[in-house]
Each structure stands twice: as structure tokens, then as C-alpha cells.
Design a protein around this motif. Structure first.
Motif, PDB file in Angstrom:
ATOM      1  N   LEU A 348      30.879 -37.485  27.815  1.00  0.00           N
ATOM      2  CA  LEU A 348      29.535 -37.968  28.085  1.00  0.00           C
ATOM      3  C   LEU A 348      29.097 -39.074  27.141  1.00  0.00           C
ATOM      4  N   THR A 349      29.700 -39.178  25.986  1.00  0.00           N
ATOM      5  CA  THR A 349      29.360 -40.264  25.076  1.00  0.00           C
ATOM      6  C   THR A 349      30.523 -41.250  24.981  1.00  0.00           C
ATOM      7  N   ASN A 350      30.896 -41.767  26.143  1.00  0.00           N
ATOM      8  CA  ASN A 350      31.927 -42.801  26.229  1.00  0.00           C
ATOM      9  C   ASN A 350      33.232 -42.392  25.560  1.00  0.00           C
ATOM     10  N   GLY A 351      33.664 -41.164  25.833  1.00  0.00           N
ATOM     11  CA  GLY A 351      34.960 -40.717  25.344  1.00  0.00           C
ATOM     12  C   GLY A 351      34.907 -39.988  24.027  1.00  0.00           C
ATOM     13  N   GLN A 352      33.776 -40.041  23.336  1.00  0.00           N
ATOM     14  CA  GLN A 352      33.657 -39.357  22.056  1.00  0.00           C
ATOM     15  C   GLN A 352      33.158 -37.928  22.276  1.00  0.00           C
ATOM     16  N   PRO A 353      33.599 -36.970  21.449  1.00  0.00           N
ATOM     17  CA  PRO A 353      33.070 -35.610  21.586  1.00  0.00           C
ATOM     18  C   PRO A 353      31.556 -35.611  21.408  1.00  0.00           C
ATOM     19  N   THR A 354      30.836 -34.891  22.248  1.00  0.00           N
ATOM     20  CA  THR A 354      29.391 -34.850  22.139  1.00  0.00           C
ATOM     21  C   THR A 354      28.974 -33.804  21.112  1.00  0.00           C
ATOM     22  N   ALA A 355      27.660 -33.769  20.861  1.00  0.00           N
ATOM     23  CA  ALA A 355      27.120 -32.790  19.923  1.00  0.00           C
ATOM     24  C   ALA A 355      26.659 -31.527  20.642  1.00  0.00           C
ATOM     25  N   LEU A 356      27.141 -31.308  21.877  1.00  0.00           N
ATOM     26  CA  LEU A 356      26.735 -30.108  22.605  1.00  0.00           C
ATOM     27  C   LEU A 356      27.071 -28.872  21.785  1.00  0.00           C
ATOM     28  N   ASN A 357      26.091 -28.014  21.639  1.00  0.00           N
ATOM     29  CA  ASN A 357      26.261 -26.793  20.866  1.00  0.00           C
ATOM     30  C   ASN A 357      25.969 -25.602  21.767  1.00  0.00           C
ATOM     31  N   ILE A 358      27.007 -24.884  22.183  1.00  0.00           N
ATOM     32  CA  ILE A 358      26.828 -23.712  23.019  1.00  0.00           C
ATOM     33  C   ILE A 358      26.404 -22.552  22.130  1.00  0.00           C
ATOM     34  N   PRO A 359      25.265 -21.899  22.446  1.00  0.00           N
ATOM     35  CA  PRO A 359      24.835 -20.752  21.631  1.00  0.00           C
ATOM     36  C   PRO A 359      25.962 -19.744  21.446  1.00  0.00           C
ATOM     37  N   GLU A 360      26.041 -19.175  20.246  1.00  0.00           N
ATOM     38  CA  GLU A 360      27.184 -18.340  19.890  1.00  0.00           C
ATOM     39  C   GLU A 360      27.384 -17.177  20.858  1.00  0.00           C
ATOM     40  N   ASP A 361      26.274 -16.545  21.292  1.00  0.00           N
ATOM     41  CA  ASP A 361      26.427 -15.406  22.190  1.00  0.00           C
ATOM     42  C   ASP A 361      27.013 -15.823  23.532  1.00  0.00           C
ATOM     43  N   LEU A 362      26.569 -16.984  24.050  1.00  0.00           N
ATOM     44  CA  LEU A 362      27.144 -17.487  25.301  1.00  0.00           C
ATOM     45  C   LEU A 362      28.597 -17.874  25.105  1.00  0.00           C
ATOM     46  N   ARG A 363      28.883 -18.524  23.996  1.00  0.00           N
ATOM     47  CA  ARG A 363      30.266 -18.943  23.730  1.00  0.00           C
ATOM     48  C   ARG A 363      31.199 -17.732  23.718  1.00  0.00           C
ATOM     49  N   GLU A 364      30.782 -16.654  23.045  1.00  0.00           N
ATOM     50  CA  GLU A 364      31.631 -15.459  22.970  1.00  0.00           C
ATOM     51  C   GLU A 364      31.854 -14.857  24.348  1.00  0.00           C
ATOM     52  N   LYS A 365      30.793 -14.789  25.148  1.00  0.00           N
ATOM     53  CA  LYS A 365      30.923 -14.232  26.499  1.00  0.00           C
ATOM     54  C   LYS A 365      31.855 -15.088  27.348  1.00  0.00           C
ATOM     55  N   TRP A 366      31.668 -16.394  27.284  1.00  0.00           N
ATOM     56  CA  TRP A 366      32.483 -17.298  28.109  1.00  0.00           C
ATOM     57  C   TRP A 366      33.931 -17.346  27.633  1.00  0.00           C
ATOM     58  N   LEU A 367      34.131 -17.293  26.318  1.00  0.00           N
ATOM     59  CA  LEU A 367      35.503 -17.254  25.814  1.00  0.00           C
ATOM     60  C   LEU A 367      36.209 -15.977  26.261  1.00  0.00           C
ATOM     61  N   ALA A 368      35.500 -14.843  26.203  1.00  0.00           N
ATOM     62  CA  ALA A 368      36.097 -13.575  26.629  1.00  0.00           C
ATOM     63  C   ALA A 368      36.467 -13.603  28.104  1.00  0.00           C
ATOM     64  N   ALA A 369      35.650 -14.311  28.899  1.00  0.00           N
ATOM     65  CA  ALA A 369      35.926 -14.401  30.332  1.00  0.00           C
ATOM     66  C   ALA A 369      36.887 -15.536  30.667  1.00  0.00           C
ATOM     67  N   GLY A 370      37.243 -16.351  29.668  1.00  0.00           N
ATOM     68  CA  GLY A 370      38.157 -17.465  29.902  1.00  0.00           C
ATOM     69  C   GLY A 370      37.536 -18.644  30.602  1.00  0.00           C
ATOM     70  N   VAL A 371      36.181 -18.783  30.525  1.00  0.00           N
ATOM     71  CA  VAL A 371      35.526 -19.867  31.244  1.00  0.00           C
ATOM     72  C   VAL A 371      34.694 -20.761  30.331  1.00  0.00           C
ATOM     73  N   CYS A 372      34.879 -20.653  29.019  1.00  0.00           N
ATOM     74  CA  CYS A 372      34.068 -21.462  28.108  1.00  0.00           C
ATOM     75  C   CYS A 372      34.392 -22.943  28.305  1.00  0.00           C
TER      76      CYS A 372
END
Length: 391
Positions: A348-372
């Protein structure tokens, strides 16, 4: 419930509380200083920064909590929905809601006049972060990051109003206040009601309870963004009626909307490798938004890709019906949704990693489900932050 006459009157209403803060900062020449301080103000339980003008401190104290009528248990009910379907929400928001925003001619003129806001990669990144912060487990409580996001967004809106008004390029009598309350209500319904409708068009099953919870969170957020209570529909059913009868009536073609849509499609086409797939993005947009809106904004047609996407939607509907019984179906649905957002995180920032910060609880849930969606870009993001190796 707000009617067409009341909705029209909202064109001439801004946000007195936030507008007064921006006026004070402009008069005292302290906008730059305040921007620097607020850049580090990110968490709900973070103390209000020192060295702020009194007008800003007072504003932050006044806007620090959700309205008294807000039921935080109802807010929490939306969390499970977002855990299951957050990647789909993000996809439909990106393909459909952004385009529907560009179908509002007055709003598109605001974006075109404000250079910072007419950059699609920046708007997508900031909108994605806004929704991620909103849909955490406890967005308004300790550990969340949504309250400062709302407070800063409200001040940005006020700054846009001020500088466009001062530019002399805005017809107040014809168009009302730039970024007025009508625009705010319209955007709220586009990002809530219309996102749910878009998900259902794509074959994603959303129950009425889930849709109600999702809309309720947006309604609370709208109040904290300064939208008057009487301007916001109280229930999802009322919101759907206002959306269909009033908000969509403001849609139409404009040169600015066409240009913004083209820029948005360019961003997404860069995410899809090779020229052979260029038509798939436009076909996805045409699947999610109203055909008339797509025509107004000159979204390209591709018979081959339109047929392919339509067939894919039918498959999605079949898989969604069997989701509870098939792990494979669930996997296909989640991967389809996370592909887009995962690509967005990286590009989204012309090829550079963005500063998107996924809340930790969502990140853990999505990682556990393999969809983060950020899982595959985490290494690249860390690498970009690491100090360069010595020569």
C-alpha cells in the motif's frame, strides 16, 4: 429516523468542538508542534501527552470515552464476527466501500482538493488501521488503541474543513461545509451497511445478529467522531433504509470520482503479477458495487473476468453453506479473503511495508487459524526496521 430533508440540512453542519481546536491551533501557529506530539499518542490507556495547548488537552479529555448510551457488551459481540470474517470485511471494504465513497461527488471533490487524502495507498492503509483498531476485543478499554485513533481522525477532518474553506476553492452556498455531517453519516453507512451487503453479494454469509453487532460498533464510533445522535439511525434496519433511500441518492458520476477510482484500481492491479490478470480487479469491484455506480466511475468491463468472478462467487456461496461441515471450505474462504489484505500490507505504500498494526488478540486468533494477513510480511517488516549491516 432521519429523512431526506433532515439529511440535506446536514450539509451545513461541521463539528464545532473539533473545529474550534483547529481554529485555535491555526491562530497560534502550533499545528506542527501538536502533530509531532500526537504522533506518539496511540493507546487508550496512555496518559495525555504533556506540552499540549489547553484547547487540545480539553478536547482529548472531553472525547476520551464512548457515549453514555453505548453498551460495551454489544460492542464486544462484534469481535467474534471480526475474528471469523475480518479478512472478508477488509476485502469488501477495499473493493466496494472505497469505490462507493468515490461515487459521492462532493466527497470526491474534498479528496481531490486535499492532496494527502487523494492518495489511494495512504487512504487504504489508514482506513485499514482504523477498522483493525475498531474491531479489537476491547476497542474502547485498556489495551486498545481505538480512542486516540478516533480523536486524531476527528481533528484531521476539522483541519480539512478549515483549509478547504480558507482555500477559496469551495462553493459554500451550493455544497455546504466540506466534510460535513452529511458526508460523515454517508461514510459511516458505506463502511457498515454497504460492507455487509457487499459481503453477501460475494457469497459470504453474515447473520442478522452479526450485521447488527457490526453496525452498532460503527454507530458508537460515529458518535465519538462527532456525528449528532439524531443523525445516526439507531438500528440496522433503520440504517439500511436510510442508506437505500437517502445516502445512495447522493451517488453520481464526477471527474474527481472517476480519477480516484482509476488510481485505486491501479494500486490493486500492481498487486496482481503479470498483465494477464489485469481485468480481475475491475471484475471484483463490479461484483461488489452497484452496476450503475461502476458505470458512473468507469470501472472497466471484462466479459471473461466478469464470468470468472461470477462463477467464483457461486462457488463461494456453495462453500459458505458447507463451511461448518468442511475444513477445506473454510480454508478456501479464508485464504481468498486474506490474499488481498496480505498483499495490501506489503504494497500500500508503493512497495514498502506499511505501519499496519494488527491488535495482538486478533493477530493471535488469526495466526492460530492460519489466516493472519500479515504473517507472510512480518519478516520483511522486521528486516526493514533492522539497522543496516556495516560495510
Amino acid at each position: 429516523m432521519i429523512d431526506a430533508q433532515d439529511f440535506e440540512a446536514l450539509k451545513f453542519h461541521g463539528d464545532p468542538l473539533a473545529d474550534a481546536v483547529v481554529a485555535d491551533l491555526v491562530e497560534t501557529g502550533r499545528i506542527g508542534v501538536v502533530n509531532e506530539v500526537l504522533a506518539h499518542f496511540r493507546d487508550n490507556d496512555q496518559p495525555i501527552p504533556r506540552d499540549l495547548p489547553e484547547s487540545v488537552r480539553s478536547y482529548l479529555v472531553t472525547t476520551d470515552a464512548p457515549p453514555a448510551w453505548a453498551d460495551l457488551d454489544r460492542v464486544a459481540a462484534a469481535y467474534d464476527f471480526f475474528v471469523d470474517d475480518g479478512v472478508h470485511v477488509a476485502s469488501v471494504l477495499s473493493f466496494g466501500a472505497m469505490v462507493n465513497c468515490y461515487a459521492q461527488p462532493r466527497g470526491s471533490r474534498v479528496l481531490a482538493l486535499t492532496h494527502r487524502l487523494n492518495q489511494p495507498h495512504r487512504r487504504l492503509s489508514e482506513t485499514s488501521q482504523f477498522v483493525l483498531n475498531m474491531m479489537g476485543r476491547d476497542p474502547f478499554g485498556a489495551g486498545g488503541a481505538f480512542v486516540p485513533t478516533l480523536q486524531k481522525t476527528r481533528l484531521i477532518h476539522a483541519a480539512v474543513r478549515h483549509f478547504i474553506t480558507e482555500s477559496g476553492e469551495w462553493d459554500f452556498e451550493a455544497d455546504g461545509v466540506p466534510l460535513c455531517q452529511q458526508d460523515m453519516v454517508g461514510a459511516l453507512l458505506i463502511f457498515s451497511v454497504q460492507v455487509v451487503e457487499g459481503m453477501r453479494r460475494m457469497g459470504i454469509a453474515v447473520t442478522e445478529e452479526e450485521a447488527e453487532s457490526y453496525y452498532y460498533v460503527w454507530r458508537v464510533a460515529g458518535a465519538m467522531l462527532g456525528i449528532p445522535a439524531e443523525a445516526m439511525p439507531e438500528t440496522l434496519a433503520e440504517a439500511q433504509q436510510v442508506n437505500a433511500r437517502v445516502v445512495e441518492a447522493t451517488f453520481g458520476p464526477s471527474p474527481e470520482g472517476i480519477g480516484l477510482t482509476r488510481d485505486l484500481l491501479d494500486v490493486y492491479e500492481k498487486m496482481v503479477p503479470g498483465k494477464a490478470f489485469d481485468g480481475v480487479v475491475a471484475a471484483m469491484v463490479r461484483q461488489v458495487v452497484n452496476p450503475e455506480v461502476a458505470d458512473w466511475l468507469q470501472v472497466p468491463r471484462s466479459r471473461g473476468w466478469n464470468r470468472t468472478v461470477t462463477t467464483g462467487v457461486r462457488l463461494m456461496r456453495f462453500l459458505e453453506r458447507s463451511e461448518d461441515r468442511s475444513k477445506l471450505a473454510t480454508s478456501v474462504l479464508d485464504k481468498a479473503g486474506s490474499l488481498l489484505l496480505g498483499g495490501s500490507v506489503r504494497t500500500l505504500t508503493n512497495g514498502q511495508p506499511t505501519a499496519l498494526n494488527i491488535p495482538e488478540d486478533l493477530r493471535e486468533k488469526w495466526l492460530a487459524a492460519g489466516v493472519c494477513p500479515a504473517a507472510h510480511s512480518a519478516a520483511a517488516d522486521l528486516a526493514s526496521r533492522a539497522p543496516a549491516a556495516p560495510a
